[in-house]
Design a protein around this motif. Structure first.
Motif, PDB file in Angstrom:
ATOM      1  N   GLU A  93       0.847  -1.198   0.000  1.00 44.72           N
ATOM      2  CA  GLU A  93       0.000   0.000   0.000  1.00 44.72           C
ATOM      3  C   GLU A  93       0.885   1.253   0.000  1.00 44.72           C
ATOM      4  O   GLU A  93       1.855   1.320   0.759  1.00 44.72           O
ATOM      5  CB  GLU A  93      -0.870  -0.003   1.263  1.00 44.72           C
ATOM      6  N   ILE A  94       0.526   2.200  -0.848  1.00 42.95           N
ATOM      7  CA  ILE A  94       1.293   3.459  -0.891  1.00 42.95           C
ATOM      8  C   ILE A  94       0.414   4.598  -0.373  1.00 42.95           C
ATOM      9  O   ILE A  94      -0.604   4.919  -0.979  1.00 42.95           O
ATOM     10  CB  ILE A  94       1.773   3.757  -2.328  1.00 42.95           C
ATOM     11  N   LYS A  95       0.825   5.178   0.757  1.00 39.02           N
ATOM     12  CA  LYS A  95       0.079   6.320   1.312  1.00 39.02           C
ATOM     13  C   LYS A  95       0.843   7.624   1.127  1.00 39.02           C
ATOM     14  O   LYS A  95       0.271   8.693   1.079  1.00 39.02           O
ATOM     15  CB  LYS A  95      -0.151   6.107   2.816  1.00 39.02           C
ATOM     16  N   THR A  96       2.181   7.519   1.063  1.00 42.51           N
ATOM     17  CA  THR A  96       3.005   8.731   0.904  1.00 42.51           C
ATOM     18  C   THR A  96       4.014   8.515  -0.231  1.00 42.51           C
ATOM     19  O   THR A  96       4.560   7.415  -0.394  1.00 42.51           O
ATOM     20  CB  THR A  96       3.803   9.026   2.195  1.00 42.51           C
ATOM     21  N   ILE A  97       4.232   9.575  -0.993  1.00 41.65           N
ATOM     22  CA  ILE A  97       5.203   9.513  -2.090  1.00 41.65           C
ATOM     23  C   ILE A  97       6.068  10.766  -2.018  1.00 41.65           C
ATOM     24  O   ILE A  97       5.551  11.871  -1.847  1.00 41.65           O
ATOM     25  CB  ILE A  97       4.493   9.349  -3.461  1.00 41.65           C
ATOM     26  N   LEU A 115      -2.348   6.669  -8.167  1.00 42.31           N
ATOM     27  CA  LEU A 115      -2.271   6.565  -6.698  1.00 42.31           C
ATOM     28  C   LEU A 115      -3.176   7.627  -6.058  1.00 42.31           C
ATOM     29  O   LEU A 115      -2.712   8.494  -5.312  1.00 42.31           O
ATOM     30  CB  LEU A 115      -0.812   6.768  -6.228  1.00 42.31           C
ATOM     31  N   VAL A 118      -2.984   9.661  -2.360  1.00 41.43           N
ATOM     32  CA  VAL A 118      -1.659   9.564  -1.767  1.00 41.43           C
ATOM     33  C   VAL A 118      -1.149  10.983  -1.407  1.00 41.43           C
ATOM     34  O   VAL A 118      -1.491  11.951  -2.082  1.00 41.43           O
ATOM     35  CB  VAL A 118      -0.709   8.827  -2.753  1.00 41.43           C
ATOM     36  N   THR A 119      -0.358  11.084  -0.348  1.00 40.55           N
ATOM     37  CA  THR A 119       0.189  12.396   0.049  1.00 40.55           C
ATOM     38  C   THR A 119       1.582  12.561  -0.561  1.00 40.55           C
ATOM     39  O   THR A 119       2.441  11.685  -0.389  1.00 40.55           O
ATOM     40  CB  THR A 119       0.298  12.474   1.592  1.00 40.55           C
ATOM     41  N   SER A 120       1.787  13.677  -1.257  1.00 36.33           N
ATOM     42  CA  SER A 120       3.101  13.952  -1.863  1.00 36.33           C
ATOM     43  C   SER A 120       3.944  14.785  -0.898  1.00 36.33           C
ATOM     44  O   SER A 120       3.457  15.752  -0.321  1.00 36.33           O
ATOM     45  CB  SER A 120       2.931  14.742  -3.165  1.00 36.33           C
ATOM     46  N   ASP A 139       6.488   5.847   1.743  1.00 37.01           N
ATOM     47  CA  ASP A 139       6.227   4.557   1.074  1.00 37.01           C
ATOM     48  C   ASP A 139       6.855   4.468  -0.317  1.00 37.01           C
ATOM     49  O   ASP A 139       7.231   3.387  -0.753  1.00 37.01           O
ATOM     50  CB  ASP A 139       4.712   4.342   0.952  1.00 37.01           C
TER      51      ASP A 139
END
Ligand code: PRE
Length: 296
Positions: A93-97, A115, A118-120, A139
């Motif tokens: 799971e990707i929540k932050t990039i 995504l 997602v939070t950048s 993530d």
């Protein structure tokens, strides 16, 4: 072997750009640190990004070029840019990039599509984001393709880019010294601060136009003093050794409060510049002859 400080850490686009120049590569974490290394004489050169075809100028580079002791560009190189998305092995799971702001901006649509939610997060560089993902801080990282070779991360996606054919231009900087020889396919860069009066920018540009000089870049940055006061970064085709360029820079000097030469160096595209140098030389020779009383 000369030492080249570059905007690192290992695995940035800037590292790839720096590899195109001859030297021992020294990674540093920020653009100001790379330029400080060359100012202090810790390295012979610094390699930094200056502009991207999608996101425009790199403000950190523009700002550092005008501070402290002068540095000048002696070469440039252009890289094709496309990104990889790297994650820790086993990520589901990707929540932050995370990435450099210029990189995030170039994949904004892709992130929204692939995504959503997602939070950048902005990091100092693309490779800095990869290191942070490796440490478990975020993530995913938006990186140069080569970053996968430097960090214990897997490719979640490759060839990511919102706008096809994106390119970034990088400069090789050193302390002022002997200028590169003119090649007939050069770029000259200066930064000026002008008095605040009607038409001053148009006067600067007219000085270039009158001499048939092609403008390739014009950026403004606040002086960081009074609100509404700006510095102008001007890139033109040609070399200061050419009479028309020297003449135009002298004219810009007359119109400016402050002017700093940022270099004359071969353009990465090597496309010859139409210079009309013979016409300028013939005109100067005529004035000379008239002054000596040899011609009317
Ligand atoms: O962080 C990096 O890898 C860089 O080299 C910086 C940088 C930039 O400043 O534009 C270089 C090329 C890409 O456009 C994205 C980031």
């Amino acid at each position: 072997m000369p030492r080249i400080a570059y905007f690192g850490p290992q695995g940035t686009f800037t590292e790839q750009a720096a590899m195109r120049f001859e030297g021992e590569l020294v990674p540093v974490d920020t653009i100001p640190l790379a330029v400080a290394a060359v100012r202090k004489g810790e390295t012979d050169f610094a390699c930094v990004p200056i502009e991207n075809s999608v996101e425009g100028a790199v403000p950190a580079t523009l700002d550092v070029l005008i501070r402290d002791e002068p540095v000048v560009a002696v070469a440039e190189t252009v890289l094709d840019v496309k990104f990889s998305i790297l994650v820790r092995p086993g990520t589901t799971e990707i929540k932050t990039i995370a990435s450099h702001p210029h990189a995030l901006a170039q994949v904004r649509d892709w992130i929204a599509e692939e995504l959503p939610g997602v939070t950048s997060i902005a990091t100092s560089s693309t490779a800095g984001a990869a290191a942070a993902v490796e440490r478990g801080e975020f993530d995913a990282a938006v990186t140069a393709p080569v970053a996968v070779n430097h960090y214990k991360l897997d490719e979640y996606a490759t060839g990511v880019l919102d706008v096809a054919d994106a390119r970034t231009r990088f400069l090789l900087l050193r302390r002022p010294g002997q200028l590169p020889e003119p090649t007939g396919a050069d770029r000259t860069s200066v930064v000026v601060t002008t008095p605040n009066r009607v038409g001053v920018l148009s006067e600067l540009l007219t000085e270039l136009a009158l001499r048939g000089i092609n403008l390739t870049g014009l950026e403004s940055r606040p002086t960081k003093g009074k609100l509404g006061t700006y510095r102008f970064y001007i890139d033109v085709e040609g070399h200061i050794a050419e009479p028309r360029i020297g003449d135009a820079l002298a004219a810009l000097h007359r119109h400016s409060h402050e002017i700093r030469f940022l270099g004359s160096f071969p353009k990465a595209d090597h496309e010859p510049v139409e210079a009309h140098n013979e016409e300028f030389a013939a005109a100067a020779a005529w004035v000379d002859a008239v002054r000596k009383g040899e011609r009317g």
